[in-house]
Structures are given as structure tokens and as C-alpha cells.
Design a protein around this motif. Structure first.
Motif, short mmCIF file in Angstrom:
data_model
loop_
_atom_site.label_atom_id
_atom_site.label_comp_id
_atom_site.label_asym_id
_atom_site.label_seq_id
_atom_site.Cartn_x
_atom_site.Cartn_y
_atom_site.Cartn_z
N LEU A 1 -1.77 5.77 -12.84
CA LEU A 1 -1.17 6.53 -13.95
C LEU A 1 -0.61 5.64 -15.04
O LEU A 1 -0.60 6.01 -16.21
CB LEU A 1 -0.06 7.45 -13.44
N PHE A 2 -0.12 4.44 -14.65
CA PHE A 2 0.61 3.62 -15.61
C PHE A 2 0.05 2.21 -15.78
O PHE A 2 0.63 1.41 -16.51
CB PHE A 2 2.08 3.54 -15.19
N GLN A 3 -1.06 1.90 -15.09
CA GLN A 3 -1.71 0.59 -15.20
C GLN A 3 -0.74 -0.57 -14.91
O GLN A 3 -0.74 -1.60 -15.57
CB GLN A 3 -2.34 0.37 -16.59
N ILE A 4 0.11 -0.37 -13.90
CA ILE A 4 1.07 -1.39 -13.48
C ILE A 4 0.66 -1.88 -12.09
O ILE A 4 0.48 -1.08 -11.18
CB ILE A 4 2.51 -0.84 -13.44
N ASN A 5 0.51 -3.20 -11.95
CA ASN A 5 0.08 -3.78 -10.69
C ASN A 5 1.10 -4.80 -10.19
O ASN A 5 2.03 -5.17 -10.89
CB ASN A 5 -1.29 -4.45 -10.85
N HIS A 6 0.86 -5.27 -8.98
CA HIS A 6 1.63 -6.38 -8.39
C HIS A 6 3.12 -6.07 -8.28
O HIS A 6 3.97 -6.90 -8.58
CB HIS A 6 1.42 -7.67 -9.20
N LEU A 7 3.42 -4.86 -7.84
CA LEU A 7 4.83 -4.49 -7.62
C LEU A 7 5.26 -4.73 -6.18
O LEU A 7 6.45 -4.64 -5.87
CB LEU A 7 5.06 -3.02 -7.97
N ASP A 8 4.29 -5.01 -5.28
CA ASP A 8 4.64 -5.14 -3.87
C ASP A 8 5.63 -6.29 -3.67
O ASP A 8 5.54 -7.33 -4.30
CB ASP A 8 3.38 -5.36 -3.01
N ALA A 9 6.56 -6.04 -2.78
CA ALA A 9 7.65 -6.96 -2.43
C ALA A 9 8.77 -6.96 -3.47
O ALA A 9 9.78 -7.63 -3.29
CB ALA A 9 7.16 -8.38 -2.20
N GLU A 10 8.62 -6.20 -4.58
CA GLU A 10 9.71 -6.08 -5.54
C GLU A 10 10.85 -5.28 -4.92
O GLU A 10 10.63 -4.33 -4.17
CB GLU A 10 9.23 -5.37 -6.81
N LYS A 11 12.08 -5.68 -5.24
CA LYS A 11 13.26 -4.95 -4.78
C LYS A 11 14.06 -4.46 -5.97
O LYS A 11 14.18 -5.17 -6.96
CB LYS A 11 14.14 -5.85 -3.91
N ASN B 1 0.83 -1.20 0.00
CA ASN B 1 0.00 0.00 0.00
C ASN B 1 0.86 1.25 0.00
O ASN B 1 2.04 1.21 0.34
CB ASN B 1 -0.91 0.01 1.23
N GLY B 2 0.26 2.35 -0.38
CA GLY B 2 0.98 3.62 -0.36
C GLY B 2 0.93 4.33 -1.70
O GLY B 2 0.38 3.82 -2.69
N LEU B 3 1.52 5.52 -1.72
CA LEU B 3 1.46 6.36 -2.91
C LEU B 3 2.11 5.70 -4.12
O LEU B 3 1.57 5.78 -5.23
CB LEU B 3 2.16 7.70 -2.61
N PHE B 4 3.24 5.03 -3.92
CA PHE B 4 3.97 4.48 -5.06
C PHE B 4 3.12 3.48 -5.84
O PHE B 4 2.95 3.61 -7.06
CB PHE B 4 5.26 3.80 -4.60
N SER B 5 2.57 2.47 -5.16
CA SER B 5 1.76 1.45 -5.84
C SER B 5 0.48 2.05 -6.43
O SER B 5 0.03 1.64 -7.50
CB SER B 5 1.41 0.31 -4.88
N HIS B 6 -0.08 3.03 -5.72
CA HIS B 6 -1.31 3.67 -6.20
C HIS B 6 -1.05 4.44 -7.50
O HIS B 6 -1.83 4.34 -8.46
CB HIS B 6 -1.84 4.62 -5.12
N VAL B 7 0.05 5.16 -7.55
CA VAL B 7 0.42 5.90 -8.76
C VAL B 7 0.74 4.94 -9.89
O VAL B 7 0.34 5.16 -11.05
CB VAL B 7 1.61 6.84 -8.48
N ALA B 8 1.47 3.87 -9.58
CA ALA B 8 1.81 2.87 -10.60
C ALA B 8 0.55 2.31 -11.24
O ALA B 8 0.48 2.13 -12.47
CB ALA B 8 2.64 1.74 -9.99
#
Length: 315
Positions: free
Chosen positions: A133-143, A123-130
């Protein structure tokens, strides 16, 4: 150059014009009560934009020691201005208010910025913007390592080459407004040209077309928005596109999000790793010094450019 982007963004400081543009945008996105939402968000948009600009302008007049903090708060405000163009109800929940990323605990000895990593939170601004704005999902836990993120920015290529004696980008030629993909480029990825075209189509939704030559394909540049052209990187100073030259460095992250991650980590370092930070800036004792300072100068130019580019495409 940077001042011209802020000057062009001045047109978006008029709530009268912005409200009309937001209403038109919300209607296109099928939001109910587009008129009411545009009225509510007109002032918010202008304030986010102005606040972001003030952070950036202040950074330009401040020592490097505090610039990362000012630039991170600046990009956060500018991104929020972009966000309410697409998501008029932001923030609809408190879960999107956090930064949405975290940096690892730093070791006091043998720390190298390029090897440091940042982790994406659910959760948070980064995933929400992704997502918005960019239709990108499932970035959580990415390093992502700082080195990998810097390798997404074409202007950093010369710094990598000077210090590592290795190019990390391929400059793309153009043909009648289209980007040219050649056999030589495909070989960098150990693919045939046909397979590279399929790969770009599958992962990045780019369409390729025949060029009339057996060893070339064309990519429609007209459909590429510079703020969202991953895996390509737009080189602002040269007005051209580059492509990372290995599959390991191809990311789906648009460069605006790359800047958010880099500035978040640098802002955390400048706030909480004061001893290391001052030793770096005053002693210039490692390669981290030229990489970070060169990056900061690039960020001050490219972020307002990308925000302007986004607004021109969406408002």
C-alpha cells in the motif's frame, strides 16, 4: 462525525459496483485476468469492509476494557479490504497471515505504556501492507515506542501539552491550496529552509516550490493523500496538517500503520495484562490513563476516515 464515514463507505458495499471498480483498478495495475480477479475479490472486499465496520460499531457500544481488541480486529479487516485493491492475490503465501509485529514481555513493576515498545517482524500482514500500500520496505527489526507512535497523531498534541507542558507539532499554514514551509519551521529541525526542502524531497518524495518570499517555500497539498502524508499528520477535527517539531519524531510510517501498531499493543495488554489493565482503567492512577483513552477515541474516528480516503484515491 464517525457515522458519516461509515455512511459514505456504504457505497462500497455493492459487489456489482465494486467488481467494476476493481476490474478497472487491476487493469491499470497490469494484472492478467483482471475480470476474473475482480469477480473473485468483489465479495471478499465487501465482507472485509463489513466485518471491520461491525468490530468498530461494537467497540463504540462496549466498555473500554475490551475496545482495543475489537478495534484491532476491526482495523485488520479494513486494511485487508484496502490490500486486495492493490494486491488481488492476497494472501499468496501463509507468511503474510501473521500479524507481523510483536510486543516485548512486560515487567510487572513500574510499567509505563508510553515507554513500551513494539517490534516489526520480517513477515506478516504489517510488512506486507507497508510494501503493497505504501511502498515501504526493510522495516523488519525496527522498534517503536508507544510515545513515539502517539507523537505521529496530531490530535494527541493537546494531551502531550497538558501533561508534559510541551508542544510536539507545528501547525502548517496554507496558501492557495499549498502547505507553507517557513524559516521558523526549518529552525525547529536545525536546518536552513533549503536543506529542509531537500530533506523532505530525499526522504519523503515531496516536491517544493518557490513562494515568492525569501523565507517561505510551498508544498503541493493537492498531491498529498491524507492517508499517506508522512511525516505530516492530518488533523481530522481541524481539517489541516501538522508536522512533528523535531527530527527524532519524524517517521516514514503512514498513520494507518501507526494505528495498527498501537492497537496491536493495546489489544495484547487488554488480553494478557488483565491486572495492570483493570488497575489503570478503574484507578486512573497514572498519565497512561488519559493518553490511552484519548487515543482510543481518536482511533475510532480516524481509521474509518483513512480507509475511506484510501478507497476514494484508489477505486
Amino acid at each position: 462525525m464517525t457515522s458519516s464515514f461509515w455512511e459514505r463507505l456504504l457505497s462500497y458495499h455493492s459487489t456489482e459496483t465494486v467488481q467494476k471498480k476493481l476490474e478497472k483498478c487491476y487493469k491499470k495495475l497490469s494484472f492478467e485476468n483482471a475480470s476474473g480477479l475482480s469477480y473473485e475479490n468483489g465479495y471478499r472486499f465487501v465482507y472485509f469492509l463489513k466485518h471491520g465496520e461491525n468490530f468498530f460499531l461494537q467497540a463504540g457500544q462496549s466498555p473500554y476494557t475490551i475496545q482495543p481488541m475489537l478495534l484491532f480486529y476491526g482495523i485488520s479487516q479494513l486494511i485487508k479490504a484496502c490490500l486486495i485493491v492493490i494486491d488481488p492475490e492476497y494472501p499468496s503465501t501463509s507468511s503474510v497471515l501473521a500479524h507481523g509485529v510483536s510486543s516485548r514481555k512486560r515487567k510487572k513493576q513500574q510499567y509505563h505504556f508510553l515507554k513500551d515498545e513494539i517490534k516489526i517482524q520480517r513477515n506478516g500482514l504489517f510488512s506486507h501492507v507497508a510494501n503493497k500500500l505504501f511502498q515501504i520496505n526493510h522495516l523488519d527489526a525496527e522498534k517503536y515506542s508507544m510515545e513515539l507512535l502517539l507523537k505521529q497523531i496530531a490530535e494527541m498534541n493537546e494531551v502531550f501539552f497538558f501533561h508534559h507542558s510541551k508542544e510536539h507539532f507545528i501547525k502548517l499554514k496554507t496558501n492557495q491550496g499549498r502547505l507553507v514551509l517557513s524559516e521558523n519551521i526549518a529552525q525547529c529541525f536545525h536546518m536552513s529552509l533549503t536543506r529542509l526542502a531537500e530533506y523532505l524531497e530525499e526522504k519523503y518524495k515531496f516536491n517544493t516550490a518557490e513562494s515568492g518570499h525569501n523565507d517561505c517555500l510551498l508544498l503541493n497539498k493537492v498531491s498529498i493523500a491524507n492517508f499517506h502524508c508522512a511525516p505530516f499528520s492530518y488533523h481530522l477535527e481541524e481539517d489541516c496538517f501538522y508536522l512533528p517539531n523535531s527530527r527524532e519524531t519524524l517517521l516514514i510510517l503512514p498513520e494507518l500503520l501507526v494505528h495498527y501498531l498501537l492497537l496491536y499493543n493495546l489489544s495484547m495488554i487488554s488480553r494478557y495484562e488483565t491486572e495492570w489493565w483493570y488497575e489503570l482503567l478503574l484507578g486512573a492512577s497514572s498519565d497512561d490513563y488519559p493518553f490511552i483513552l484519548r487515543y482510543i477515541e481518536i482511533a475510532k474516528r480516524k481509521i474509518p476516515y483513512f480507509v475511506l480516503n484510501f478507497l476514494e484515491h484508489n477505486l
